[in-house]
Motif scaffolding. Sequence first.
Motif, short mmCIF file in Angstrom:
data_model
loop_
_atom_site.label_atom_id
_atom_site.label_comp_id
_atom_site.label_asym_id
_atom_site.label_seq_id
_atom_site.Cartn_x
_atom_site.Cartn_y
_atom_site.Cartn_z
N GLY A 230 -5.69 -4.22 -26.13
CA GLY A 230 -5.36 -4.80 -24.84
C GLY A 230 -6.44 -4.58 -23.79
O GLY A 230 -7.41 -3.85 -23.99
N SER A 231 -6.27 -5.24 -22.67
CA SER A 231 -7.18 -5.05 -21.54
C SER A 231 -7.03 -3.62 -21.01
O SER A 231 -5.94 -3.05 -21.02
N ASP A 232 -8.14 -3.06 -20.52
CA ASP A 232 -8.09 -1.69 -20.00
C ASP A 232 -7.28 -1.59 -18.72
O ASP A 232 -6.69 -0.54 -18.43
N ALA A 233 -7.27 -2.66 -17.94
CA ALA A 233 -6.51 -2.68 -16.69
C ALA A 233 -6.08 -4.12 -16.42
O ALA A 233 -6.66 -5.07 -16.95
N VAL A 234 -5.07 -4.26 -15.60
CA VAL A 234 -4.61 -5.59 -15.19
C VAL A 234 -4.53 -5.62 -13.67
O VAL A 234 -4.18 -4.63 -13.02
N LEU A 235 -4.88 -6.79 -13.12
CA LEU A 235 -4.88 -6.98 -11.67
C LEU A 235 -3.83 -8.02 -11.31
O LEU A 235 -3.90 -9.17 -11.75
N LEU A 236 -2.87 -7.61 -10.48
CA LEU A 236 -1.75 -8.47 -10.11
C LEU A 236 -1.70 -8.65 -8.59
O LEU A 236 -1.84 -7.68 -7.84
N THR A 237 -1.48 -9.88 -8.16
CA THR A 237 -1.18 -10.14 -6.75
C THR A 237 0.34 -10.13 -6.59
O THR A 237 1.02 -11.02 -7.09
N PRO A 238 0.89 -9.12 -5.91
CA PRO A 238 2.36 -9.02 -5.81
C PRO A 238 2.92 -10.07 -4.84
O PRO A 238 2.33 -10.36 -3.80
N LYS A 239 4.07 -10.60 -5.19
CA LYS A 239 4.75 -11.55 -4.32
C LYS A 239 5.80 -10.88 -3.45
O LYS A 239 6.31 -11.48 -2.51
N ARG A 240 6.11 -9.63 -3.78
CA ARG A 240 7.16 -8.91 -3.05
C ARG A 240 6.97 -7.41 -3.28
O ARG A 240 6.29 -6.98 -4.23
N VAL A 241 7.59 -6.63 -2.41
CA VAL A 241 7.62 -5.18 -2.62
C VAL A 241 8.46 -4.90 -3.88
O VAL A 241 9.51 -5.51 -4.08
N GLY A 242 7.98 -4.02 -4.71
CA GLY A 242 8.67 -3.70 -5.96
C GLY A 242 7.89 -4.13 -7.18
O GLY A 242 8.03 -3.53 -8.25
N GLU A 243 7.07 -5.17 -7.04
CA GLU A 243 6.30 -5.63 -8.20
C GLU A 243 5.23 -4.63 -8.60
O GLU A 243 4.89 -4.54 -9.79
N ALA A 244 4.68 -3.89 -7.66
CA ALA A 244 3.70 -2.87 -8.01
C ALA A 244 4.35 -1.80 -8.89
O ALA A 244 3.75 -1.33 -9.86
N THR A 245 5.57 -1.43 -8.56
CA THR A 245 6.30 -0.45 -9.37
C THR A 245 6.56 -0.99 -10.77
O THR A 245 6.40 -0.28 -11.77
N GLU A 246 6.95 -2.26 -10.85
CA GLU A 246 7.19 -2.87 -12.15
C GLU A 246 5.91 -2.93 -12.98
O GLU A 246 5.94 -2.73 -14.21
N ILE B 212 0.84 -1.20 0.00
CA ILE B 212 0.00 0.00 0.00
C ILE B 212 0.87 1.25 0.00
O ILE B 212 0.64 2.21 -0.75
N GLU B 213 1.90 1.26 0.85
CA GLU B 213 2.82 2.40 0.90
C GLU B 213 3.50 2.60 -0.45
O GLU B 213 3.61 3.73 -0.94
N GLU B 214 3.94 1.53 -1.04
CA GLU B 214 4.58 1.62 -2.37
C GLU B 214 3.59 2.14 -3.41
O GLU B 214 3.93 3.04 -4.20
N SER B 215 2.38 1.61 -3.40
CA SER B 215 1.38 1.96 -4.41
C SER B 215 0.96 3.42 -4.34
O SER B 215 0.56 4.02 -5.34
N THR B 216 1.06 4.00 -3.16
CA THR B 216 0.63 5.38 -2.96
C THR B 216 1.42 6.36 -3.82
O THR B 216 0.91 7.40 -4.24
N HIS B 217 2.68 6.04 -4.12
CA HIS B 217 3.58 7.01 -4.73
C HIS B 217 3.89 6.74 -6.20
O HIS B 217 4.65 7.50 -6.80
N ILE B 218 3.35 5.67 -6.78
CA ILE B 218 3.86 5.28 -8.11
C ILE B 218 2.81 5.24 -9.21
O ILE B 218 3.15 5.00 -10.37
N GLY B 219 1.54 5.45 -8.91
CA GLY B 219 0.55 5.47 -9.97
C GLY B 219 -0.37 4.27 -10.04
O GLY B 219 -1.06 4.08 -11.04
N ILE B 220 -0.39 3.43 -8.99
CA ILE B 220 -1.40 2.38 -8.93
C ILE B 220 -2.77 3.04 -8.83
O ILE B 220 -2.96 4.00 -8.07
N GLU B 221 -3.75 2.53 -9.56
CA GLU B 221 -5.07 3.15 -9.55
C GLU B 221 -5.97 2.58 -8.46
O GLU B 221 -6.66 3.32 -7.75
N THR B 222 -5.96 1.24 -8.32
CA THR B 222 -6.93 0.59 -7.45
C THR B 222 -6.27 -0.57 -6.70
O THR B 222 -5.44 -1.28 -7.28
#
Length: 370
Positions: free
Chosen positions: A162-178, A20-30
């Motif tokens: 392509g799909s309008d959005a993609v939903l990923l379950t991260p296995k580690r910190v950093g994958e949200a940024t990727e 959540i902390e990572e996602s706040t600063h990098i452009g995750i939408e949901t």
Amino acid sequence: MKSAWIDLRGLATDLATAVIEESTHIGIETVVLDDPDLAGKVPPTLQKAAVITGETPTSLIDQLVDVVDILIAEHSIAEKFEGIRPGLRSGVMIKVLDEPTLELACKIANESPLTLVEFRQDPSKIPLEILLAAADRAKGSIITVVDGIEDAAVTIGVLERGSDAVLLTPKRVGEATELVQVTQGQAASLELEELEIVGLTHLGLGDRVCVDTCSHLRPNEGILVGSYSTGLVLVSSETHPLPYMPTRPFRVNAAALSSYTLTPGNRTQYLSELHCGSEILAVSTDGSVRTVVVGRIKMESRPMLRIEARTATGQLVDMVGQDDWHVRALGPGGSVNNFTELRPGDLILGHTMTDQRHVGYAIREFLHEQ
């Protein structure tokens, strides 16, 4: 531009909090969650979504409805939650396991404002292609569950749309940024500006690079190349008629091998570094941008021409390309300008950047090129 969604369901609390902390600063939408307490840690800049199935306890549903922005319900029970709370966005979730569920997914995607779709693990993207084609004129959005960063990159490129959005379950910190880098790694457009030719110099032999892509390039499309990282010229694809030889709609006769070009993620690369499988940016005269894959580069010794140009503010843009009539720069209004017919005062298109570069990355430090 595609949207990046992160699934926090089932994650350990420490990992979920960090993501959540990572996602706040990098452009995750949901972020998708199933823990009402965790929702309190999500800042208002991130949308919160819950996915409801027939097995979700009623008490948990009541709590989630109060704290999320989006409620996505399994298709078999979706009608029960329509209008359950004013201002709550709704969506439908479906798992595509076979042909009947694919047909149902196509119907839902044409009716629902949000469709969350999970495909059975399959080496083919044909089911997603069928879904996207069936919902091509639908007003809603399709969010596809992906199982990794590479899968996300493929999913957002299926059928070009392509799909309008993609939903990923991260296995580690950093994958949200990727994930954000994959979905939003390039600008939807670049600001092109007019460059005035101020000098032309015949240099003699040098090594020039033709960049052969895996895409059919358009007549108003090319790649940006330049001798300095701060200024690039838009060189045309070989889609315009040529004497004595057919066109090569996949090719850009780009520039000297030491030249920079733009790649995804706001990076530059030397033309000499490109190879089969590299990604570069194809740029149109209206500024629109798309990523294309390099099939090969073709380097040969040819007479070379230095083209010096300046922006309206006086910034120098310099490039070296093949000294031949059939190599062309694109200009205002999509004009096509043969290199050997350029004259001082002519206008071509280019792009300038303020940051210097180190191994392709934008840096803010002293660096001088001349």
